[in-house]
Each structure stands twice: as C-alpha cells, then as structure tokens.
Design a protein around this motif. Structure first.
Motif, PDB file in Angstrom:
ATOM      1  N   CYS A   1      -8.132   3.764  -5.880  1.00  0.00           N
ATOM      2  CA  CYS A   1      -7.861   2.700  -6.856  1.00  0.00           C
ATOM      3  C   CYS A   1      -9.019   2.553  -7.844  1.00  0.00           C
ATOM      4  O   CYS A   1     -10.179   2.827  -7.513  1.00  0.00           O
TER       5      CYS A   1
ATOM      6  N   ARG B   1       0.823  -1.222   0.000  1.00  0.00           N
ATOM      7  CA  ARG B   1       0.000   0.000   0.000  1.00  0.00           C
ATOM      8  C   ARG B   1       0.850   1.263   0.000  1.00  0.00           C
ATOM      9  O   ARG B   1       0.430   2.283  -0.541  1.00  0.00           O
TER      10      ARG B   1
ATOM     11  N   LEU C   1      -5.324  -2.534  -6.380  1.00  0.00           N
ATOM     12  CA  LEU C   1      -4.837  -3.141  -5.135  1.00  0.00           C
ATOM     13  C   LEU C   1      -4.804  -4.658  -5.285  1.00  0.00           C
ATOM     14  O   LEU C   1      -5.844  -5.288  -5.548  1.00  0.00           O
TER      15      LEU C   1
END
Ligand code: G3P
Ligand code: MG
Length: 246
Positions: free
Chosen positions: A187, A152, A169
């Motif tokens: 995202c 992340r 992700l």
C-alpha cells in the motif's frame, strides 16, 4: 509502492455528502464547484456484475426504499431516484455506474480515491470488475486513482489485477498489524478514521514513507490540527467549510 503524487489536502467524501446527495453525478459536480480537486466514493456490484457507485449495501436510505444492491440488476437500480431524499432540487439523480462516474470526473477534472466496498463474499469479484473499468476508462489527464478498502481481500485482488494503481488500507481502529498489512498489500497510504486516532501512528506511517488520509473530518479546527500534525489529506462531507478555514 510510494504514492506517485501528492494528495490534495481536502478530499470530498462521497462527492460532497453534506451538500448534495452522496455518490451521485450531481454530488461530484457540486464537489468540483465547491473547490475540491479530488473526491472519494464507494463501489459495489449489482446482481448482474456492474460496478455501481453507492455506499450502503441496501438502497433504503438513499434510493427510494429497500432493495439489496447485490440482488438487483443495474437496470433495476437505475430506476431508483437517488436524489430526492436529500432535497427536491436533486430529484431524478440516479445511482451511477462506475463507468458514468469516471466520465463525469474526466469532464470535471476531478481526481479520485475509489473505495472498494464489496458485499460479503464478493471482495475479489468487486475489485476485479471495478479495476477493469478504471484501467479501461480512467483518463490520462488525471492522476491515477487511489484504490482503498477496508477489505484486505479486495486490496489483494487490486494488487493482482492493477499493480500499477496505488492502494490505501482503510481502518476504523488502527490494528496491531497495520505495518505488516501495508507492506503485504504494498500500500501507498493508510486511511484511518478520525475517531480515536493516535497521532503517533501518523508520525510512524509518515516516517516510513506512507501517505495518510483521515476520514471523515467535518470540523475545520480538527482538519487544521490533523493537517498540521502531518496528515496529508482529510476526507470531508463539507469541503467548502474545510477549504475556507484550513
Ligand atoms: O474512504 C473513507 C470513508 O468513506 C470510509 O468510510 O463508510 O464512509 O465509506 P465510509
Ligand atoms: Mg467510503
């Protein structure tokens, strides 16, 4: 951010990892020959800060013996043979720089899911270096690359330095906080493993407007099932098998 294009149904994993040595220029050419329009590949940094396309943090499995990518200069890495482990026809393949891969993708007309795979402690630096190459060299003729990571911190760095490039992700097991994480990192896509995947998560992600790409799907029946259930793309080592039977 919403994905500014539709993902292809089939994305070649590390090129076409079941058909040619993974993450090599020959592998990307083979993926194109087998009919995919996009490939996935992994990016990490050499000791002298060059973004290179390689999966393992060590060269032992694919490039002629032990040696940490993060501890070797790119010149040292480039001396290794990254093809002969797969088969004699590929002797002489190298671990390519990201820059060389982008040039080859432009020539082949292949889009890409670029996975940032940083060594421990190098998440931000890896993302910043990779994104700077992509921003400088990515051809206008191709859809912008989709940047993904399990890490992340790397995705947050990508968001800072190239907010215009869509992010995904990657997750091995869908975590409780996947919705928050997608929102926080802005995202466009979720990339879950096929292992233990709950299709309710796919439904929910799709309903919320996210793209979904599942890895690594090598069984055509399973690919057909996932695509039928709303998954946008399967990432596969065997693109020819999957393309033929979905
Ligand atoms: O991006 C999908 C897939 O490549 C993630 O796992 O370990 O093959 O990089 P890995
Ligand atoms: Mg990968």
């Amino acid at each position: 951010m919403r994905l500014p294009y539709t993902l292809p149904k089939v994305i070649g994993h590390r090129g076409a990892a079941g058909r040619a040595p993974e993450n090599t220029l020959a592998g990307f050419a083979e993926a194109a020959r087998l009919g995919v329009t996009w490939v996935e590949f992994d990016v990490m940094l050499s000791a002298d800060g060059v973004p290179v396309v390689h999966h393992d943090h060590d060269l032992a499995r694919t490039a002629g013996g032990p040696g940490r990518v993060a501890e070797l200069s790119y010149a040292e890495i480039a001396e290794r043979d990254a093809g002969s482990w797969f088969g004699p026809a590929f002797t002489g393949e190298r671990v390519p720089s990201l820059e060389a891969v982008v040039k080859e993708l432009a020539r082949l007309g292949l889009g890409a899911n670029v996975e940032i795979k940083p060594a421990p402690g190098l998440a931000t630096q890896t993302a910043v270096s990779a994104l700077s190459v992509l921003r400088a060299d990515w051809p206008d003729s191709l859809d912008p690359p989709l940047i993904s990571s399990f890490n992340r911190e790397a995705l947050a760095a990508a968001q800072d330095c190239a907010p215009e490039l869509p992010r995904g992700l990657l997750i091995e097991r869908v975590p409780e906080d996947w919705r928050d994480a997608l929102a926080r990192l802005d995202c466009a896509t979720l990339h879950p493993s096929r292992k233990g995947l709950d299709l309710a998560v796919v439904d929910e992600a799709k309903a919320a407007g996210f793209g979904v790409a599942v890895y690594t799907v090598n069984d055509p029946e399973e690919a057909r099932h996932l695509l039928g259930a709303g998954v946008d793309a399967v990432i596969t080592d065997l693109p020819d098998d999957i393309l033929e039977r979905i």
